[in-house]
Design an enzyme around this catalytic site. Structure first.
Site, PDB file in Angstrom:
ATOM      1  N   SER A  48       0.795  -1.240   0.000  1.00  6.89           N
ATOM      2  CA  SER A  48       0.000   0.000   0.000  1.00  6.89           C
ATOM      3  C   SER A  48       0.817   1.274   0.000  1.00  6.89           C
ATOM      4  O   SER A  48       0.237   2.357  -0.146  1.00  6.89           O
ATOM      5  CB  SER A  48      -0.948   0.007   1.195  1.00  6.89           C
ATOM      6  OG  SER A  48      -1.985  -0.894   0.950  1.00  6.89           O
ATOM      7  N   LYS A 103       0.230   3.449  -2.921  1.00  7.93           N
ATOM      8  CA  LYS A 103      -0.954   4.307  -3.039  1.00  7.93           C
ATOM      9  C   LYS A 103      -0.595   5.797  -3.028  1.00  7.93           C
ATOM     10  O   LYS A 103      -1.331   6.624  -3.548  1.00  7.93           O
ATOM     11  CB  LYS A 103      -1.956   3.959  -1.923  1.00  7.93           C
ATOM     12  CG  LYS A 103      -2.499   2.526  -2.059  1.00  7.93           C
ATOM     13  CD  LYS A 103      -3.341   2.102  -0.868  1.00  7.93           C
ATOM     14  CE  LYS A 103      -3.780   0.644  -1.000  1.00  7.93           C
ATOM     15  NZ  LYS A 103      -4.490   0.158   0.193  1.00  7.93           N
ATOM     16  N   TYR A 116      -4.438  -2.790  -9.761  1.00  2.95           N
ATOM     17  CA  TYR A 116      -4.233  -2.610  -8.315  1.00  2.95           C
ATOM     18  C   TYR A 116      -3.261  -3.652  -7.745  1.00  2.95           C
ATOM     19  O   TYR A 116      -2.330  -3.321  -7.011  1.00  2.95           O
ATOM     20  CB  TYR A 116      -5.597  -2.666  -7.600  1.00  2.95           C
ATOM     21  CG  TYR A 116      -5.466  -2.641  -6.103  1.00  2.95           C
ATOM     22  CD1 TYR A 116      -5.100  -1.466  -5.441  1.00  2.95           C
ATOM     23  CD2 TYR A 116      -5.680  -3.792  -5.342  1.00  2.95           C
ATOM     24  CE1 TYR A 116      -4.955  -1.443  -4.061  1.00  2.95           C
ATOM     25  CE2 TYR A 116      -5.539  -3.772  -3.962  1.00  2.95           C
ATOM     26  CZ  TYR A 116      -5.175  -2.595  -3.329  1.00  2.95           C
ATOM     27  OH  TYR A 116      -5.011  -2.577  -1.964  1.00  2.95           O
ATOM     28  N   TYR A 123      -4.292   3.617   8.158  1.00  2.00           N
ATOM     29  CA  TYR A 123      -5.630   3.056   8.410  1.00  2.00           C
ATOM     30  C   TYR A 123      -6.118   3.454   9.788  1.00  2.00           C
ATOM     31  O   TYR A 123      -5.960   4.605  10.190  1.00  2.00           O
ATOM     32  CB  TYR A 123      -5.613   1.526   8.222  1.00  2.00           C
ATOM     33  CG  TYR A 123      -4.974   1.116   6.923  1.00  2.00           C
ATOM     34  CD1 TYR A 123      -5.547   1.493   5.715  1.00  2.00           C
ATOM     35  CD2 TYR A 123      -3.784   0.401   6.886  1.00  2.00           C
ATOM     36  CE1 TYR A 123      -4.971   1.137   4.514  1.00  2.00           C
ATOM     37  CE2 TYR A 123      -3.201   0.036   5.689  1.00  2.00           C
ATOM     38  CZ  TYR A 123      -3.804   0.412   4.505  1.00  2.00           C
ATOM     39  OH  TYR A 123      -3.228   0.059   3.326  1.00  2.00           O
ATOM     40  N   VAL A 132       1.368  -3.675   3.863  1.00  2.00           N
ATOM     41  CA  VAL A 132       1.402  -4.946   4.597  1.00  2.00           C
ATOM     42  C   VAL A 132       2.655  -5.776   4.294  1.00  2.00           C
ATOM     43  O   VAL A 132       2.861  -6.821   4.906  1.00  2.00           O
ATOM     44  CB  VAL A 132       0.134  -5.814   4.387  1.00  2.00           C
ATOM     45  CG1 VAL A 132      -1.084  -5.172   5.016  1.00  2.00           C
ATOM     46  CG2 VAL A 132      -0.091  -6.128   2.920  1.00  2.00           C
TER      47      VAL A 132
HETATM   48  N1  GLU Z   1      -2.335  -5.446  -1.546  1.00  2.00           N
HETATM   49  C1  GLU Z   1      -2.827  -5.319  -0.200  1.00  2.00           C
HETATM   50  C2  GLU Z   1      -4.323  -5.556  -0.149  1.00  2.00           C
HETATM   51  O1  GLU Z   1      -4.997  -5.094  -0.989  1.00  2.00           O
HETATM   52  C3  GLU Z   1      -2.484  -3.958   0.315  1.00  2.00           C
HETATM   53  C4  GLU Z   1      -2.849  -3.747   1.754  1.00  2.00           C
HETATM   54  C5  GLU Z   1      -1.813  -2.936   2.501  1.00  2.00           C
HETATM   55  O2  GLU Z   1      -0.653  -2.898   2.129  1.00  2.00           O
HETATM   56  O3  GLU Z   1      -2.189  -2.335   3.513  1.00  2.00           O
HETATM   57  O4  GLU Z   1      -4.836  -6.201   0.695  1.00  2.00           O
END
Ligand code: GLU
Length: 309
Positions: A64, A67, A191, A243, A261
């Site tokens: 993420s 992003k 994505y 988050y 993650v």
């Molecule tokens: N590719 C992961 C998902 O969509 C990203 C989540 C993250 O890095 O927080 O679950």
């Protein structure tokens, strides 16, 4: 040796002996294979110097953290009209939550929760084939880091595609509300591939420098985003980058930051530094446990918190 290098060496030494390292992400099988013993940190300064400690040259799955870069890219294409499609408020919910989406009629709270990032992927994809959109994202990140060796880890992309039911649910749900224009499997293809980009702490710190330098990448002299946009992206990172752990991160670290993650975090000390840190073990909300602790120590000792010393 500079004070900064001394601090980084001490942080890496302490991380090497930590016993409680958190748990690696298991819901993407390829990430579950990563050795939790890794720890790396890199600090890129606006003069182009990069100071590192630990496994700062080992590529990991940025997940993420990507992003931040796709938001920057999409804002460049659409400008502020992007905000009609996605909000900019903290969610207070887990990264893959579906509950809020129903209440808010398919418009994601912010571009950093999964639903919001999937909308951003849809915007980047419009008018292109998935392969072209993925290529554009990788080229943009290479340009930011000034490094053509950055690649997608195809095994991670395949692993996430095979286990991506939760993200597929979010995407279908949003398409039912008209929030997604392109076919869901195309959007998810973009994505999952952006999340599977592999970078080292060193590359990540360099790629984030534009956010520490008023939107201009000092490595190349290119204005990546206007100064006001860099300030706003930092604001969203501070409020939404971790988050439902964003408040805790602001409290402990005090910098705009974005976690993934894979255990990576990009943190920005505006005007001062761009920091990439990686330790694969996560805390209970999915943010790197030792990475957060390292940034907490770094900002305290260097007095880099945006909230003052
Ligand atoms: N590719 C992961 C998902 O969509 C990203 C989540 C993250 O890095 O927080 O679950």
């Amino acid at each position: 040796m500079t004070k900064l290098q001394e601090v980084l060496d001490e942080i890496a030494l302490e991380a090497a002996s930590a016993t409680d390292r958190g748990a690696v992400a298991h819901y993407i099988p390829e990430l579950a294979k990563v050795d939790p013993a890794h720890f790396g940190i890199a600090v890129a300064l606006p003069d182009g110097q990069v100071l590192t400690a630990g496994n700062a040259e080992t590529p990991f799955s940025i997940q993420s953290v990507s992003k931040v870069f796709t938001l920057s890219l999409a804002l460049g294409k659409l400008g502020d009209s992007l905000w009609a499609r996605v909000g900019r408020e903290p969610s207070g919910n887990p990264f893959n939550s579906i509950v809020q989406l129903e209440q808010e009629k398919g418009r994601p709270r912010n571009p950093f929760i999964n639903a919001g990032a999937i909308v951003i992927a849809d915007l980047i994809l419009s008018g292109h084939q998935p392969r072209e959109a993925i290529g554009e994202i990788v080229r943009f990140i290479r340009y930011l880091a000034d490094d053509d060796t950055i690649l997608i880890d195809e095994r991670v992309a395949r692993s996430e595609t095979a286990h991506g039911d939760r993200n597929a649910s979010l995407a279908h749900f949003m398409r039912a509300f008209g929030s997604i224009d392109n076919p869901v499997d195309h959007v998810l293809g973009v994505y999952f591939h952006q999340c599977a980009i592999a970078m080292s702490c060193h590359q990540l710190a360099r790629a984030g420098l534009y956010l520490a330098s008023r939107g201009c990448n000092p490595l190349t002299g290119m204005q990546v985003v206007p100064v006001e946009r860099a300030r706003r992206i930092n604001a969203i990172m501070l409020m939404c980058g971790h988050y439902d752990g964003s408040g805790e991160f602001a409290f402990r670290v005090g910098l705009p930051g974005k976690s993934g993650v894979g255990g990576g975090i990009l943190a920005i000390a505006p005007g001062v530094a761009s920091i990439g840190v990686w330790s694969p073990g996560l805390d209970t909300v999915g943010n790197s446990k030792l990475g957060t602790a390292a940034l907490e120590q770094l900002t305290r000792r260097m007095e880099w918190s945006v909230f003052g010393a």
